[in-house]
Design an enzyme around this catalytic site. Sequence first.
Site, PDB file in Angstrom:
ATOM      1  N   GLY A  13     -39.007 155.535   8.292  1.00 42.45           N
ATOM      2  CA  GLY A  13     -40.353 155.659   8.854  1.00 42.45           C
ATOM      3  C   GLY A  13     -41.429 155.348   7.840  1.00 42.45           C
ATOM      4  N   GLY A  15     -41.886 156.633   4.997  1.00 37.32           N
ATOM      5  CA  GLY A  15     -41.496 156.882   3.621  1.00 37.32           C
ATOM      6  C   GLY A  15     -41.487 158.320   3.201  1.00 37.32           C
ATOM      7  N   VAL A  17     -39.401 160.515   4.442  1.00 38.53           N
ATOM      8  CA  VAL A  17     -38.011 160.964   4.540  1.00 38.53           C
ATOM      9  C   VAL A  17     -37.123 159.873   3.970  1.00 38.53           C
ATOM     10  CG1 VAL A  17     -36.140 161.664   6.076  1.00 38.53           C
ATOM     11  CG2 VAL A  17     -38.498 162.365   6.572  1.00 38.53           C
ATOM     12  N   LYS A  32     -36.540 165.210   3.060  1.00 44.69           N
ATOM     13  CA  LYS A  32     -37.966 165.147   3.335  1.00 44.69           C
ATOM     14  C   LYS A  32     -38.714 165.380   2.025  1.00 44.69           C
ATOM     15  CE  LYS A  32     -41.533 167.232   6.302  1.00 44.69           C
ATOM     16  NZ  LYS A  32     -41.781 168.228   7.380  1.00 44.69           N
ATOM     17  N   ASP A 122     -45.125 172.135  16.794  1.00 46.01           N
ATOM     18  CA  ASP A 122     -45.371 170.692  16.703  1.00 46.01           C
ATOM     19  C   ASP A 122     -44.241 169.893  17.366  1.00 46.01           C
ATOM     20  OD1 ASP A 122     -46.838 168.418  15.998  1.00 46.01           O
ATOM     21  OD2 ASP A 122     -45.788 168.198  14.074  1.00 46.01           O
TER      22      ASP A 122
END
Length: 265
Positions: A13, A15, A17, A32, A122
């Site tokens: 994605g 960056g 992860v 992460k 979230d």
Amino acid sequence: MCMFLYKVETFIGEGKVAKCKKLGTDQVVAIKIIWGSGQMEINALQGFSQIDADDHNLVKFMESFKYKKYTCIAFEALDQSLLHFMEKRDFHPLTVDEIRTITWQLIVALKGLKSINLVHCDIKLDNIMLVDQGSEPFRVKLIDFGLAEKIGHMRTGAPIQNICYRAPEVILGLPLDQRVDLWTVGRLVEDDLHCLDKTKLKELEQLVDLLKRMLMEDPSKRISPSEALHHPFFTMGRVQPTAGRWRDYIFRLARSQPELLVFGE
């Protein structure tokens, strides 16, 4: 690039992860990378030790460590986000059985979080991961607990939840608890996991009724995770077993709570 015992193979994605391999082994993990302490997320993840994260469809937390000014949190490696999966199919509608399977697992996750007094805050498609779509179709897990809060510690007016799935009590600045997550799952299923299977009208009616109960504007009237798992959408339908631990999990549920699961016609 190495981080203690891990070697970064690729970034995922934006960056934040990295897919890493543990040195000296074939173990692949997701790490992460957070600027700062990340202590709130670590505290939330450590709470998973009170329950079986795998049984409750929550990502497995492995360890955390520091790398220069960054905090690194290691998790089990998963397949792809539900957002990525839906984007690849141009958000083509899912079947009613697929929606049932995903919704069931998310509600089980909320039940697990409630048992340890935690609220995710979230939930969205990119925070729901498919474990391995090839071997365990539609087996999902909830990830990213960076905004998670303890029930009772939630601040009125706090800017939580994606605006697309934000519960009314959050918008109105009312007292908050775990019911905000159930609202989000209801909105997510209603808005993003469309179903146009007109051959199963009775089951679609049951789904609509479940969503109405999950999306009650008054949180005191909103269905609870435990109540939702006994809703006819699940008890009269089929939560399909798949391979591996998801299959074992369903079979354990069938033995302990047979009234919740009906297989076959």
